[in-house]
Design a protein around this motif. Sequence first.
Motif, PDB file in Angstrom:
ATOM      1  N   THR A  43       0.810  -1.219   0.000  1.00 51.99           N
ATOM      2  CA  THR A  43       0.000   0.000   0.000  1.00 51.99           C
ATOM      3  C   THR A  43       0.845   1.272   0.000  1.00 51.99           C
ATOM      4  N   GLY A  44       2.146   1.116   0.184  1.00 54.02           N
ATOM      5  CA  GLY A  44       3.018   2.274   0.273  1.00 54.02           C
ATOM      6  C   GLY A  44       3.421   2.877  -1.060  1.00 54.02           C
ATOM      7  N   GLY A  45       3.245   2.144  -2.136  1.00 54.39           N
ATOM      8  CA  GLY A  45       3.627   2.660  -3.443  1.00 54.39           C
ATOM      9  C   GLY A  45       5.109   2.501  -3.723  1.00 54.39           C
ATOM     10  N   TRP A  46       5.487   2.956  -4.919  1.00 46.07           N
ATOM     11  CA  TRP A  46       6.884   2.849  -5.329  1.00 46.07           C
ATOM     12  C   TRP A  46       7.387   4.205  -5.747  1.00 46.07           C
ATOM     13  N   PRO A  47       8.544   4.621  -5.413  1.00 43.68           N
ATOM     14  CA  PRO A  47       9.509   3.957  -4.528  1.00 43.68           C
ATOM     15  C   PRO A  47       9.072   4.068  -3.074  1.00 43.68           C
ATOM     16  N   ARG A  51      10.067   5.670   5.778  1.00 45.19           N
ATOM     17  CA  ARG A  51       9.605   4.729   6.803  1.00 45.19           C
ATOM     18  C   ARG A  51       9.684   3.291   6.304  1.00 45.19           C
ATOM     19  N   GLU A  52       9.258   3.063   5.069  1.00 47.02           N
ATOM     20  CA  GLU A  52       9.292   1.709   4.509  1.00 47.02           C
ATOM     21  C   GLU A  52      10.722   1.250   4.226  1.00 47.02           C
ATOM     22  N   ARG A  53      11.585   2.172   3.834  1.00 47.86           N
ATOM     23  CA  ARG A  53      12.992   1.810   3.624  1.00 47.86           C
ATOM     24  C   ARG A  53      13.626   1.381   4.947  1.00 47.86           C
ATOM     25  N   ARG A  54      13.282   2.087   6.030  1.00 49.28           N
ATOM     26  CA  ARG A  54      13.793   1.682   7.349  1.00 49.28           C
ATOM     27  C   ARG A  54      13.303   0.284   7.707  1.00 49.28           C
ATOM     28  N   GLU A  55      12.046  -0.004   7.390  1.00 49.65           N
ATOM     29  CA  GLU A  55      11.490  -1.331   7.676  1.00 49.65           C
ATOM     30  C   GLU A  55      12.204  -2.407   6.859  1.00 49.65           C
ATOM     31  N   LEU A  56      12.479  -2.110   5.591  1.00 43.80           N
ATOM     32  CA  LEU A  56      13.208  -3.069   4.746  1.00 43.80           C
ATOM     33  C   LEU A  56      14.611  -3.325   5.283  1.00 43.80           C
ATOM     34  N   VAL A  57      15.294  -2.266   5.681  1.00 40.64           N
ATOM     35  CA  VAL A  57      16.642  -2.413   6.249  1.00 40.64           C
ATOM     36  C   VAL A  57      16.570  -3.213   7.542  1.00 40.64           C
ATOM     37  N   ARG A  58      15.560  -2.930   8.351  1.00 36.56           N
ATOM     38  CA  ARG A  58      15.381  -3.645   9.617  1.00 36.56           C
ATOM     39  C   ARG A  58      15.189  -5.146   9.370  1.00 36.56           C
TER      40      ARG A  58
END
Length: 107
Positions: A43-47, A51-58
């Motif tokens: 639901t966050g879209g691209w790119p 916040r979502e990048r932090r979640e991916l790194v986490r």
Amino acid sequence: MTTRSRSTGRVPGAGWVRPWLQLVEISVSAPVVIAYRTARLATGGWPPDARERRELVRMVREKAEAFGRVATVAVTTPPKDTARLVGGVVAPVHRTVVSNRRRLSGH
């Protein structure tokens, strides 16, 4: 009536209770975490935003850290204490999965 080992005074198999319960909770919590993360990413879209990048790194960091902890326990635990070995391997994964479930669900 509970039968105790004469040599140790412990109930046989008692060391397996905690790892077993942790495995059950992991098997319930992991799909919930995956669903939350997938829904947020979808639901966050691209790119992805910050916040979502932090979640991916986490996510990636957690996997690497868990592998390191599991490898350390596997190498340092004597093979004769299998319940302790399994408990040591399961505990860090359990902590992370349950923590993620609570964080992502808002509880």
